[in-house]
Scaffold this active site. Sequence first.
Site, mmCIF file in Angstrom:
data_model
loop_
_atom_site.group_PDB
_atom_site.id
_atom_site.type_symbol
_atom_site.label_atom_id
_atom_site.label_comp_id
_atom_site.label_asym_id
_atom_site.label_seq_id
_atom_site.Cartn_x
_atom_site.Cartn_y
_atom_site.Cartn_z
ATOM 1 N N CYS A 11 -1.591 -9.434 -4.368
ATOM 2 C CA CYS A 11 -0.423 -10.342 -3.967
ATOM 3 C C CYS A 11 -0.718 -11.632 -4.563
ATOM 4 O O CYS A 11 0.032 -12.245 -4.316
ATOM 5 C CB CYS A 11 -1.137 -9.963 -1.959
ATOM 6 S SG CYS A 11 -0.701 -8.554 -1.627
ATOM 7 N N HIS A 71 3.986 -3.552 1.558
ATOM 8 C CA HIS A 71 4.356 -2.394 0.331
ATOM 9 C C HIS A 71 3.432 -1.717 -0.277
ATOM 10 O O HIS A 71 2.335 -1.425 0.305
ATOM 11 C CB HIS A 71 3.245 -4.498 -0.121
ATOM 12 C CG HIS A 71 4.826 -5.432 0.212
ATOM 13 N ND1 HIS A 71 4.589 -6.791 0.259
ATOM 14 C CD2 HIS A 71 5.999 -6.172 -0.294
ATOM 15 C CE1 HIS A 71 5.111 -7.864 0.350
ATOM 16 N NE2 HIS A 71 5.815 -6.866 0.005
#
Length: 281
Positions: free
Chosen positions: A272, A178
């Site tokens: 996150c 990511h």
Amino acid sequence: MRQSKNAGGSVGKRTARPRHYLMCEPTFFEVSYSINPWMDPSRPTSTERGLSQWKTLHDLLVELGHTVELVEPVAGLPDMVYSANGATVVDGRALVARFRHEQRADESPAYLEWFRLHGWDTRQAAYVNEGEGDFLCTGDVILAGSGFRSELKSHAEAQEFFGKPVLGLTLVDERYYHLDTALAVLDDNEIMYHPEAFSPQSRTLLADRFPDAILADAADAAVFGMNAVSDGLHVVVPEQAERLPDQLRERGFEPVPIDMTELLKGGGSAKCCTLELRARP
Ligand code: ARG
């Protein structure tokens, strides 16, 4: 009580701006499948330890003066704690995620419902789009990752939905699957990143656009040093990062170390677990 200034406080030329975050308690945290190289279902995890690390992060953000809202965790969705993936929220509009892996697919309706109930202008992405995992807002552009999760078409979709330019970046190292595992926005147009996580073309783009960026070394990237949450002054970073705190201090930021090692077993750290909600200006 922490000694540092709260949001709205400043040190030198840096100012913390109060933020609005969405988090999800890891009530059902475990690693029962593997969709990134960090996840090893044969390695034991402790839900209790995950909960306590998450709570430390939550309380720290509140103590820094930020508003934290919560979305109800859903049994059977252990990755829901990584709320950054639930959506991208800019100017009061929420583009809710469409996950690449079926194990996370049912998170989308949970996030959709939360955003609708709380009055945000909400739409679910038509293309694979993992929210702030891959879409990071700077003052001028939205930086968007692809290579492992969000698909290229989602970049154009986000540009259209938000009416803001999107700069696409290609990730090439599967450990940094990511964008928010390889790059963090520190202030309006200031970033830090781990160059080796990007394709040569994307590295050139980043170097041209952000010549003063902090460059993180391999060791700091590997402890998820790039998965940091910044309010413009305080930068919450994994305490295992070694060089990064000095690099941040040199630029006038205040590093705030945190232990997120249990949640790292799922492939995520502080950022996150933190989705920023940006209201209409
Ligand atoms: N286990 C999750 C996944 O692989 C971790 C997500 C981490 N979140 C993030 N914003 N990078 O999808």
